[in-house]
Design a protein around this motif. Sequence first.
Motif, mmCIF file in Angstrom:
data_model
loop_
_atom_site.group_PDB
_atom_site.id
_atom_site.type_symbol
_atom_site.label_atom_id
_atom_site.label_comp_id
_atom_site.label_asym_id
_atom_site.label_seq_id
_atom_site.Cartn_x
_atom_site.Cartn_y
_atom_site.Cartn_z
ATOM 1 N N PRO A 1 35.819 29.733 18.177
ATOM 2 C CA PRO A 1 35.652 29.760 18.957
ATOM 3 C C PRO A 1 36.147 29.270 20.390
ATOM 4 C CG PRO A 1 34.037 27.814 18.339
ATOM 5 C CD PRO A 1 35.541 28.048 17.397
ATOM 6 N N SER A 2 35.894 29.617 21.558
ATOM 7 C CA SER A 2 37.002 29.938 22.421
ATOM 8 C C SER A 2 36.300 28.692 23.595
ATOM 9 C CB SER A 2 37.535 30.770 23.695
ATOM 10 O OG SER A 2 36.411 31.512 23.826
ATOM 11 N N ALA A 3 36.949 28.237 24.377
ATOM 12 C CA ALA A 3 36.783 26.880 25.073
ATOM 13 C C ALA A 3 35.274 27.816 25.976
ATOM 14 C CB ALA A 3 37.870 26.457 25.782
ATOM 15 N N PRO A 4 34.319 26.636 26.198
ATOM 16 C CA PRO A 4 33.369 27.948 27.641
ATOM 17 C C PRO A 4 34.441 28.211 28.707
ATOM 18 C CG PRO A 4 33.413 24.852 27.110
ATOM 19 C CD PRO A 4 33.757 25.166 25.795
ATOM 20 N N LEU A 5 33.713 28.434 29.297
ATOM 21 C CA LEU A 5 34.310 29.217 31.046
ATOM 22 C C LEU A 5 33.417 28.161 32.126
ATOM 23 C CD1 LEU A 5 36.664 30.570 31.812
ATOM 24 C CD2 LEU A 5 34.999 32.566 31.877
ATOM 25 N N LEU A 6 34.341 28.364 32.288
ATOM 26 C CA LEU A 6 33.512 27.354 34.497
ATOM 27 C C LEU A 6 34.017 28.467 35.449
ATOM 28 C CD1 LEU A 6 31.762 26.016 36.535
ATOM 29 C CD2 LEU A 6 33.835 25.018 36.536
ATOM 30 N N LEU A 7 32.839 29.585 36.068
ATOM 31 C CA LEU A 7 33.544 30.506 37.103
ATOM 32 C C LEU A 7 32.922 29.810 38.549
ATOM 33 C CD1 LEU A 7 34.043 33.425 38.276
ATOM 34 C CD2 LEU A 7 31.509 33.850 38.003
ATOM 35 N N VAL A 8 33.710 29.389 39.397
ATOM 36 C CA VAL A 8 33.757 29.358 40.630
ATOM 37 C C VAL A 8 34.522 29.833 41.273
ATOM 38 C CG1 VAL A 8 34.768 26.805 41.578
ATOM 39 C CG2 VAL A 8 34.990 26.720 39.155
ATOM 40 N N LEU A 9 33.641 30.111 42.901
ATOM 41 C CA LEU A 9 33.470 30.866 43.475
ATOM 42 C C LEU A 9 33.945 30.162 45.178
ATOM 43 C CD1 LEU A 9 32.120 32.329 42.046
ATOM 44 C CD2 LEU A 9 31.010 33.481 43.644
ATOM 45 N N ASP A 10 35.230 30.669 45.533
ATOM 46 C CA ASP A 10 35.615 30.750 47.205
ATOM 47 C C ASP A 10 34.338 31.609 48.140
ATOM 48 O OD1 ASP A 10 36.160 30.477 49.566
ATOM 49 O OD2 ASP A 10 38.400 30.135 49.206
ATOM 50 N N GLY A 11 33.077 30.663 48.897
ATOM 51 C CA GLY A 11 32.268 30.308 49.109
ATOM 52 C C GLY A 11 32.541 32.026 50.369
ATOM 53 N N ASN A 12 33.268 31.088 51.495
ATOM 54 C CA ASN A 12 33.528 31.743 52.824
ATOM 55 C C ASN A 12 34.732 32.870 52.646
ATOM 56 O OD1 ASN A 12 33.093 28.274 53.093
ATOM 57 N ND2 ASN A 12 33.460 28.990 54.841
ATOM 58 N N SER A 13 35.591 32.569 51.441
ATOM 59 C CA SER A 13 36.286 33.506 50.930
ATOM 60 C C SER A 13 35.455 35.229 50.745
ATOM 61 C CB SER A 13 37.729 33.492 50.331
ATOM 62 O OG SER A 13 38.489 34.318 50.139
ATOM 63 N N LEU A 14 35.310 34.746 50.163
ATOM 64 C CA LEU A 14 33.949 35.905 49.589
ATOM 65 C C LEU A 14 32.931 36.716 50.333
ATOM 66 C CD1 LEU A 14 33.654 34.826 45.991
ATOM 67 C CD2 LEU A 14 35.781 36.816 46.752
ATOM 68 N N LEU A 15 32.696 35.600 51.309
ATOM 69 C CA LEU A 15 31.360 36.186 51.665
ATOM 70 C C LEU A 15 32.423 36.333 52.896
ATOM 71 C CD1 LEU A 15 28.213 34.752 53.053
ATOM 72 C CD2 LEU A 15 29.488 35.583 54.702
ATOM 73 N N HIS A 16 33.596 36.353 53.358
ATOM 74 C CA HIS A 16 34.149 37.289 54.557
ATOM 75 C C HIS A 16 34.924 38.297 54.507
ATOM 76 C CE1 HIS A 16 34.460 33.822 57.229
ATOM 77 N NE2 HIS A 16 35.258 33.888 57.758
ATOM 78 N N ARG A 17 34.462 38.095 52.869
ATOM 79 C CA ARG A 17 35.409 40.203 52.208
ATOM 80 C C ARG A 17 33.773 40.825 52.269
ATOM 81 N NH1 ARG A 17 40.516 41.832 50.984
ATOM 82 N NH2 ARG A 17 41.661 40.026 50.823
ATOM 83 N N ALA A 18 32.288 40.427 51.976
ATOM 84 C CA ALA A 18 31.699 41.264 51.920
ATOM 85 C C ALA A 18 31.070 41.777 53.633
ATOM 86 C CB ALA A 18 30.645 40.451 50.920
ATOM 87 N N TYR A 19 31.459 40.385 54.440
ATOM 88 C CA TYR A 19 30.432 40.457 55.372
ATOM 89 C C TYR A 19 31.431 42.076 55.709
ATOM 90 C CZ TYR A 19 31.002 40.871 60.739
ATOM 91 O OH TYR A 19 30.234 40.663 61.864
ATOM 92 N N HIS A 20 33.258 42.096 56.425
ATOM 93 C CA HIS A 20 33.086 43.131 56.803
ATOM 94 C C HIS A 20 33.459 44.506 55.194
ATOM 95 C CE1 HIS A 20 35.893 40.832 59.501
ATOM 96 N NE2 HIS A 20 35.830 39.478 58.750
ATOM 97 N N ALA A 21 33.230 44.404 54.304
ATOM 98 C CA ALA A 21 33.222 45.571 53.742
ATOM 99 C C ALA A 21 31.675 46.742 54.052
ATOM 100 C CB ALA A 21 33.032 45.152 51.598
ATOM 101 N N GLY A 22 30.688 45.278 53.977
ATOM 102 C CA GLY A 22 29.079 45.948 54.305
ATOM 103 C C GLY A 22 28.438 46.284 55.596
ATOM 104 N N ALA A 23 29.745 45.716 56.353
ATOM 105 C CA ALA A 23 29.296 45.847 57.761
ATOM 106 C C ALA A 23 29.067 47.255 58.313
ATOM 107 C CB ALA A 23 30.545 45.521 59.469
#
Length: 342
Positions: free
Chosen positions: A2-24
């Motif tokens: 089995p492959s090693a377990p996976l950690l997903l880490v999000l850059d909250g500021n970066s992605l929230l800015h993207r979401a802000y402009h995409a949904g404005a």
Amino acid sequence: MPSAPLLLVLDGNSLLHRAYHAGAADGFLDGSGRPVWALRGLFGFAARAAAYLRPDALIVGFDCPQNSARRADFAGYKAHRPAKPADLTDQLAAAPELLAAAGVCTLVPPAWEADDVLASSAAQARRHGWRSVLMTSDRDAFALIDETTSVLRVRNGGFDEAVLVDAAGLPELCGVTPTQYRDFAALRGDPSDNLPGVRGFGAATAAKLLAAFGTVDGAWQALDGGAAHLIVEAVGDRAAGQFAEPEARAAVERNRRLMRMRTDLAVPELAEARLPLDLAVVRRALRERGINLGPSLWALTGGIPPQREPQDEDPIPELRPWVFRGGLSGRRDPTPGQLSLF
């Protein structure tokens, strides 16, 4: 095996800015008239990434809103940025509390940034034999790529432009290896952070210098050792002349110092960031802000993929072949580790 377990880490500021402009344009508000479209989009990023990557744990990091160690070091750091709109500031302030209420492991390190959370979380995963994927719209995270760490970069154009970049794919994308990326960025500079680079050094010239010498330090050693002609051979007369200027060395040293991400921040044990989340807890937290993501939460909450119907408002998108777009001529086959995910 089995492959090693996976950690997903999000850059909250970066992605929230993207979401802000995409949904404005939609300007989605909750029942009290508070803006929530960027919050919804940020949670949507996490849900959709989880649907494809199937991570075993999730961490979201944010910049400290009060203090900045980098600005204390260099007063010009990000100093040119205009004030944020009030509806963006409100959602940035609300995001860590919302995610924590939903059960997501959320970090806001005093005086440091989401980039440092990404770097420290990746180091934590590596120490424990895990893999990690760092999700961000910033290129800085490319310096963190190694054999266990990849970057899921969200670009202009939304999910269709997201690419997963690993150690094998970065040279094709940028012309440098992950260990060279910080030197590459320091030479080129970063206008978004108000960090000028060396005059005459764009991405192509920086990559040529590093291809010839391996590191900026190696190029400086050649220059100091009387082999300036080797710099000229690598990047041409004009760029070589700029590289030899004292202010160029000062700029690169400053940029490398400020671009270096901390890998030693205190981050939770991976067991504390484990998925799945509790579906009832997630829905309650989201609904208190007037957000309803429906079946797209399945990968975060241990559910099963929903059946896709044509009329679904929140469908699970399909994988598509990855191609280079935006500024690179022609269409190329995907390099290893790079796929269109959304």
